[in-house]
Design an enzyme around this catalytic site. Structure first.
Site, PDB file in Angstrom:
ATOM      1  N   HIS A  62       6.534  -2.838 -16.287  1.00 54.12           N
ATOM      2  CA  HIS A  62       7.802  -2.150 -16.038  1.00 54.12           C
ATOM      3  C   HIS A  62       8.816  -3.122 -15.458  1.00 54.12           C
ATOM      4  O   HIS A  62       8.489  -3.917 -14.576  1.00 54.12           O
ATOM      5  CB  HIS A  62       7.611  -0.997 -15.046  1.00 54.12           C
ATOM      6  CG  HIS A  62       6.882   0.173 -15.622  1.00 54.12           C
ATOM      7  ND1 HIS A  62       6.640   1.327 -14.915  1.00 54.12           N
ATOM      8  CD2 HIS A  62       6.338   0.374 -16.852  1.00 54.12           C
ATOM      9  CE1 HIS A  62       5.984   2.189 -15.673  1.00 54.12           C
ATOM     10  NE2 HIS A  62       5.787   1.622 -16.854  1.00 54.12           N
TER      11      HIS A  62
ATOM     12  N   TYR B 116      11.589   7.975  -8.704  1.00 51.25           N
ATOM     13  CA  TYR B 116      11.565   8.337  -7.288  1.00 51.25           C
ATOM     14  C   TYR B 116      12.685   9.344  -7.051  1.00 51.25           C
ATOM     15  O   TYR B 116      13.861   9.001  -7.206  1.00 51.25           O
ATOM     16  CB  TYR B 116      11.801   7.111  -6.413  1.00 51.25           C
ATOM     17  CG  TYR B 116      10.624   6.172  -6.294  1.00 51.25           C
ATOM     18  CD1 TYR B 116       9.807   6.192  -5.174  1.00 51.25           C
ATOM     19  CD2 TYR B 116      10.345   5.250  -7.294  1.00 51.25           C
ATOM     20  CE1 TYR B 116       8.732   5.327  -5.047  1.00 51.25           C
ATOM     21  CE2 TYR B 116       9.276   4.382  -7.188  1.00 51.25           C
ATOM     22  CZ  TYR B 116       8.468   4.427  -6.063  1.00 51.25           C
ATOM     23  OH  TYR B 116       7.410   3.565  -5.943  1.00 51.25           O
TER      24      TYR B 116
ATOM     25  N   PRO C 273       2.541   5.035   0.923  1.00 56.99           N
ATOM     26  CA  PRO C 273       2.476   4.553  -0.462  1.00 56.99           C
ATOM     27  C   PRO C 273       3.818   4.472  -1.174  1.00 56.99           C
ATOM     28  O   PRO C 273       3.861   3.993  -2.310  1.00 56.99           O
ATOM     29  CB  PRO C 273       1.565   5.584  -1.134  1.00 56.99           C
ATOM     30  CG  PRO C 273       1.725   6.822  -0.324  1.00 56.99           C
ATOM     31  CD  PRO C 273       1.934   6.368   1.083  1.00 56.99           C
TER      32      PRO C 273
ATOM     33  N   LYS D 147       2.786  -0.952  -1.641  1.00 57.74           N
ATOM     34  CA  LYS D 147       2.451  -2.241  -1.037  1.00 57.74           C
ATOM     35  C   LYS D 147       0.987  -2.384  -0.621  1.00 57.74           C
ATOM     36  O   LYS D 147       0.517  -3.502  -0.420  1.00 57.74           O
ATOM     37  CB  LYS D 147       3.327  -2.473   0.200  1.00 57.74           C
ATOM     38  CG  LYS D 147       4.777  -2.694  -0.124  1.00 57.74           C
ATOM     39  CD  LYS D 147       5.005  -4.022  -0.816  1.00 57.74           C
ATOM     40  CE  LYS D 147       6.185  -3.964  -1.731  1.00 57.74           C
ATOM     41  NZ  LYS D 147       5.944  -4.417  -3.060  1.00 57.74           N
TER      42      LYS D 147
ATOM     43  N   TYR E 216      10.306  -4.722  -3.729  1.00 56.55           N
ATOM     44  CA  TYR E 216       9.415  -3.909  -4.550  1.00 56.55           C
ATOM     45  C   TYR E 216       8.551  -4.791  -5.450  1.00 56.55           C
ATOM     46  O   TYR E 216       7.350  -4.536  -5.632  1.00 56.55           O
ATOM     47  CB  TYR E 216      10.249  -2.952  -5.386  1.00 56.55           C
ATOM     48  CG  TYR E 216       9.484  -1.789  -5.974  1.00 56.55           C
ATOM     49  CD1 TYR E 216       9.462  -0.547  -5.340  1.00 56.55           C
ATOM     50  CD2 TYR E 216       8.807  -1.916  -7.185  1.00 56.55           C
ATOM     51  CE1 TYR E 216       8.780   0.528  -5.884  1.00 56.55           C
ATOM     52  CE2 TYR E 216       8.116  -0.850  -7.733  1.00 56.55           C
ATOM     53  CZ  TYR E 216       8.104   0.370  -7.079  1.00 56.55           C
ATOM     54  OH  TYR E 216       7.413   1.430  -7.631  1.00 56.55           O
TER      55      TYR E 216
END
Length: 397
Positions: free
Chosen positions: A76, A206, A297, A301, A389
């Protein structure tokens, strides 16, 4: 009767941290034993994290563990942020100069590692009990356990690595008063499901909704992984499948997009917390992964931190045990904690920005929305999210 033996590194825990440490040490000619209180089947089936930073992917490829990941993983180049009924895309490759993330479940990494270690003749003891670490004030710590056949073992080690998770025995075996803990419990949990249905999105979504956070991710082209924010003390029995899908539709749907539904094969509720224990080392006992730190979560990480820990630890132990140099071993805790606190802050930030705090007022809600608007309208703010990220600190092996 107790069976006595000797190894260079005794590893407690056959999760990704312990197994990868054993694998990396073997590449440098250092022998180890891994002990695990769960069965092999349990380790290979437990659903946990599933998103790998670019550096984690490159490491697994470099050490010969990337074949199945490359064949089955989903690469992604960004994520979607959704709030106020609108969805916005963040392009990580553009923002970071080419970095990405890959969906490949932790369970699959564990399967790959177990198969590779057993094929190499490594010693992995599953279903052990009464595990102890002792003689920690000496240069020959001892690992004791009872194997699945009921035989008691005592293994003399040069080093012991505690990769046994938050509830393991290694952190608690450190001298009283040595460890400082910083932690935070969040006033909500995640209800997570696995569903046999193709993902309804090409990249993770998200979503901050006024009724709570939702996340749409995936495990494969045929399996979706989805999450809902629920109260911290929620019980899974209150969430039949039809209620879960109804709430996911409510929080995720935007005009022109449909959420596909399918059979739910697994569902569970997980608490949310941040936890950091320091130091991560005492003499010849080293902690790695969840034994030393937990992150919520939201920032994906946890698995990546565990892999980073043991990558640093394997290098440090190679210098200590093969070359007689203690410099990297002495610096191990500080080296890891720099990365851990960066990831802890990022995970807290993502969590606080996207979840609805049940105790917050209108002021807090507007601050969240202002932050989200800033992230999608400022390249600098979007870059901060993207570079954290995808992995802010490089992995070196």
């Amino acid at each position: 009767m107790t069976v006595s033996s000797r190894t260079q590194v005794g590893i407690v825990g056959a999760g990704p941290a312990g197994l990868l440490l054993s694998y990396l040490l073997a590449l440098r000619g250092i022998d180890s034993i891994v002990v695990e209180n769960r069965s092999r089947a349990y380790c290979e089936a437990r659903q946990r994290a599933g998103l790998l930073e670019a550096g984690t992917v490159e490491l697994l490829r470099a050490i010969g563990l990337g074949a199945r990941m490359d064949a089955e993983g989903l690469e992604h180049g960004g994520i979607y942020l959704q709030f106020s009924g609108e969805r916005h895309h963040l392009d990580f490759r553009d923002l970071t100069g080419g970095r990405w993330v890959t969906i490949y479940a932790q369970t699959e990494i564990v399967k790959d590692l177990i198969a590779a270690r057993l094929a190499a003749g490594a010693l992995i003891e599953f279903e052990v009990s009464d595990t102890e670490v002792a003689e920690l004030e000496t240069d020959r710590p001892v690992l004791r356990f009872t194997d699945s056949a009921g035989v008691r073992h005592e293994v003399s080690c040069d080093v012991i690595a505690g990769c046994d998770g938050f509830h393991g025995i290694c952190r608690g075996s450190l001298p009283a008063g040595l460890v400082t803990v910083a932690d935070r419990l969040y006033p909500y949990s995640w209800l997570g499901i696995l569903a046999t249905v193709p993902p309804s999105t090409d990249e993770l979504i998200y979503a901050r909704h006024q009724d709570g956070f939702a996340l749409h991710t995936m495990r494969s082209p045929q399996v979706s992984r989805l999450y809902l924010q629920v109260p911290a003390d929620e019980e899974i029995e209150r969430w039949p499948d039809d209620r879960i899908w109804r709430e996911l539709q409510h929080r995720l749907t935007v005009p022109g997009w449909d959420l596909k539904e399918g059979p739910i094969t697994e569902k569970a509720i997980s608490p949310m917390r941040s936890f950091v224990a320091s130091p991560m080392r005492h003499r010849r006992l080293f902690l790695a992964g969840d034994a030393a730190h937990i992150v919520p979560p939201t920032g994906a990480k946890g698995l990546n931190l565990a892999i980073a820990d043991v990558t640093a630890l394997a290098t440090a132990l190679t210098q200590l045990l093969r070359d007689g140099s203690a410099g990297l071993a002495d610096a191990y805790s500080d080296t890891c904690l720099d990365r851990v606190w960066r990831a802890t802050h990022f995970s807290w930030w993502m969590t606080s920005m996207l979840h609805v705090d049940p105790h917050a007022d209108q002021f807090g809600a507007q601050l969240q929305l202002a932050q989200l608007h800033y992230v999608i309208s400022s390249r600098a703010a979007a870059t901060t999210l993207a570079e954290n990220y995808t992995g802010y600190y490089p992995l070196r092996w």
